[in-house]
Design a protein around this motif. Structure first.
Motif, PDB file in Angstrom:
ATOM      1  N   THR A   1       0.843  -1.201   0.000  1.00  0.00           N
ATOM      2  CA  THR A   1       0.000   0.000   0.000  1.00  0.00           C
ATOM      3  C   THR A   1       0.874   1.245   0.000  1.00  0.00           C
ATOM      4  OG1 THR A   1      -1.723   1.214   1.223  1.00  0.00           O
ATOM      5  CG2 THR A   1      -0.131  -0.017   2.528  1.00  0.00           C
TER       6      THR A   1
ATOM      7  N   ILE B   1      -3.131   0.487  -3.976  1.00  0.00           N
ATOM      8  CA  ILE B   1      -2.435  -0.699  -3.506  1.00  0.00           C
ATOM      9  C   ILE B   1      -1.760  -1.366  -4.701  1.00  0.00           C
ATOM     10  CG2 ILE B   1      -4.004  -1.091  -1.570  1.00  0.00           C
ATOM     11  CD1 ILE B   1      -5.058  -3.551  -3.125  1.00  0.00           C
TER      12      ILE B   1
ATOM     13  N   MET C   1      -7.463   3.267  -5.148  1.00  0.00           N
ATOM     14  CA  MET C   1      -8.377   3.072  -4.033  1.00  0.00           C
ATOM     15  C   MET C   1      -8.942   4.422  -3.589  1.00  0.00           C
ATOM     16  SD  MET C   1      -8.626  -0.149  -3.066  1.00  0.00           S
ATOM     17  CE  MET C   1      -8.015  -1.494  -4.099  1.00  0.00           C
TER      18      MET C   1
ATOM     19  N   VAL D   1      -5.671   1.934   2.428  1.00  0.00           N
ATOM     20  CA  VAL D   1      -5.680   0.516   2.773  1.00  0.00           C
ATOM     21  C   VAL D   1      -4.566   0.232   3.774  1.00  0.00           C
ATOM     22  CG1 VAL D   1      -5.393  -1.833   1.904  1.00  0.00           C
ATOM     23  CG2 VAL D   1      -6.655  -0.160   0.539  1.00  0.00           C
TER      24      VAL D   1
ATOM     25  N   ALA E   1      -4.657  -6.227   3.710  1.00  0.00           N
ATOM     26  CA  ALA E   1      -5.281  -6.797   2.514  1.00  0.00           C
ATOM     27  C   ALA E   1      -4.842  -8.239   2.316  1.00  0.00           C
ATOM     28  CB  ALA E   1      -4.924  -5.975   1.278  1.00  0.00           C
TER      29      ALA E   1
ATOM     30  N   LEU F   1     -10.453  -9.924  -3.329  1.00  0.00           N
ATOM     31  CA  LEU F   1      -9.545  -9.078  -2.572  1.00  0.00           C
ATOM     32  C   LEU F   1     -10.254  -8.578  -1.307  1.00  0.00           C
ATOM     33  CD1 LEU F   1      -6.749  -7.637  -2.616  1.00  0.00           C
ATOM     34  CD2 LEU F   1      -7.875  -5.772  -3.853  1.00  0.00           C
TER      35      LEU F   1
ATOM     36  N   LEU G   1     -10.128  -6.275   2.029  1.00  0.00           N
ATOM     37  CA  LEU G   1      -9.450  -5.032   2.369  1.00  0.00           C
ATOM     38  C   LEU G   1      -9.930  -4.491   3.715  1.00  0.00           C
ATOM     39  CD1 LEU G   1     -10.053  -3.423  -1.123  1.00  0.00           C
ATOM     40  CD2 LEU G   1      -7.825  -4.180  -0.304  1.00  0.00           C
TER      41      LEU G   1
ATOM     42  N   TYR H   1      -9.593  -0.744   5.630  1.00  0.00           N
ATOM     43  CA  TYR H   1      -9.177   0.639   5.403  1.00  0.00           C
ATOM     44  C   TYR H   1      -8.870   1.331   6.729  1.00  0.00           C
ATOM     45  CZ  TYR H   1     -11.155  -0.058   0.718  1.00  0.00           C
ATOM     46  OH  TYR H   1     -11.431  -0.524  -0.543  1.00  0.00           O
TER      47      TYR H   1
ATOM     48  N   GLN I   1     -13.760  -7.395  -2.542  1.00  0.00           N
ATOM     49  CA  GLN I   1     -13.816  -6.839  -3.885  1.00  0.00           C
ATOM     50  C   GLN I   1     -13.394  -7.878  -4.912  1.00  0.00           C
ATOM     51  OE1 GLN I   1     -10.988  -3.599  -5.734  1.00  0.00           O
ATOM     52  NE2 GLN I   1     -12.349  -2.541  -4.300  1.00  0.00           N
TER      53      GLN I   1
ATOM     54  N   ASN J   1      -3.775  -8.813   8.680  1.00  0.00           N
ATOM     55  CA  ASN J   1      -4.490  -8.915   7.409  1.00  0.00           C
ATOM     56  C   ASN J   1      -5.724  -9.811   7.521  1.00  0.00           C
ATOM     57  OD1 ASN J   1      -2.722  -7.389   5.560  1.00  0.00           O
ATOM     58  ND2 ASN J   1      -1.209  -8.949   6.081  1.00  0.00           N
TER      59      ASN J   1
END
Length: 327
Positions: free
Chosen positions: A87, A93, A102, A106, A109, A116, A118, A120, A128, A153
């Protein structure tokens, strides 16, 4: 009067300093080979599983990367096939060689099967589609203004996605119908309460989650939690090892029963690592090695600057621009 005030200030400062307590083991062994090797540059940022160097190489379970990240990017994670996720803590990213724009920053992830996951910086979570950037699931959670730097993560477990949030929760989302299945409050009440560790014990399908103040075991049968002021936590097979702020190192079962414990007076543990036995790095320049059954321990000299960034990954301990490989 001026000199009296200076004398009193000096006396108070001396008293405060002399009142500090440090770990001072009586028996220190030199019977270990700890050859320090050099990194290409110093560590500039770390998370739970890796670190970024000043020259934009990065450290992971695979060792030191051969490639460099683009300027401004920091390491977050690896994909299943070994691609880096990074990121720029701004508006992009990186996944492998692909930069994805983005809308928000982020901070964590993961990628699996083209999906994906994520987290934030505003504590929003999102699943996603990697190829189309289509949002499959999104949830806005309360802002978390104070976070431990060891942000974890998301984790893919079968058809589930486990989102560790910044406000002490784990949100479990189906990767099939993209609905929230469960919301687990790990540590909702403390100021620093983001999830700092998330591991799965495969044999019992038990999820071990930690915040800076609590450890939670989540199995198909029950949810168990225990309060600990956590310095570090690692999982090896079915054993959980916890280092606490007051210098204790504990061995727990998957249901958080305490099997064994050792206390090192005034010790400040920086990191835990496991090879054939448990190692703990202590801030005053010591390496504690505890036998797997906790019957004995040996303390070795291990000089380093305790102001430097440090991370233990596998059998290596990285610190500033150096590392050692544990036996």
């Amino acid at each position: 009067m001026k000199y009296i005030l200076i004398s009193i200030s000096a006396l108070l400062l001396f008293t405060a300093c002399s009142g500090k307590k440090y770990f001072e083991p009586e028996d220190v062994s030199n019977n270990i080979v700890l050859s320090k090797e050099s990194l290409s540059s110093s560590i500039t940022s770390i998370n739970k599983i890796g670190a970024t160097l000043e020259d934009k190489r990065f450290l992971t379970k695979n060792g030191i990367s051969d490639v460099e990240l683009p300027e401004g990017f920091d390491f977050l994670n690896l994909t299943e096939d070994g691609k880096v996720i990074a990121t720029n803590y701004l508006d992009k990213i990186l996944v492998g060689n692909v930069e994805k724009p983005m809308k928000d920053v982020v901070v964590a992830a993961s990628l699996k099967d083209g999906k994906l996951a994520l987290v934030y910086s505003n504590n929003t979570i999102e699943l996603q589609d990697m190829a189309t950037s289509k949002t499959l699931y999104k949830e806005y959670l309360p802002l978390s203004l104070a976070n431990d730097t060891r942000i974890t993560n998301p984790y893919f477990m079968g058809n589930l996605v486990l989102f560790p949030t910044l406000n002490g929760k784990v949100i479990i989302v189906s990767s099939i119908n993209y609905e929230s299945i469960k919301n687990i409050a790990v540590d909702p009440d403390n100021e620093f309460n983001n999830i700092i560790s998330l591991n799965v014990i495969e044999s019992s399908q038990t999820l071990i989650v930690a915040s800076p103040n609590k450890i939670v075991s989540i199995s198909p049968k029950e949810i168990i939690s225990k309060d600990y002021e956590v310095r570090d936590v690692i999982v090896n097979k079915e054993d959980i090892y916890v280092a606490t702020i007051d210098g204790q190192i504990k061995k727990l079962t998957p249901n958080l029963n305490e099997v064994a414990s050792k206390k090192y007076k005034y010790a400040k543990i920086h990191a835990l690592a496991f090879t054939d036995s448990l190692y703990a790095v202590e801030s005053q320049g010591f390496l504690i090695n505890i036998k797997e059954d906790f019957t004995t321990s040996v303390i070795y000299d291990f000089s380093f600057d305790n102001e430097e960034r440090m991370i233990a990954i596998g059998n290596r301990i990285y610190f500033d621009s150096q590392y050692i490989t544990l036996p």
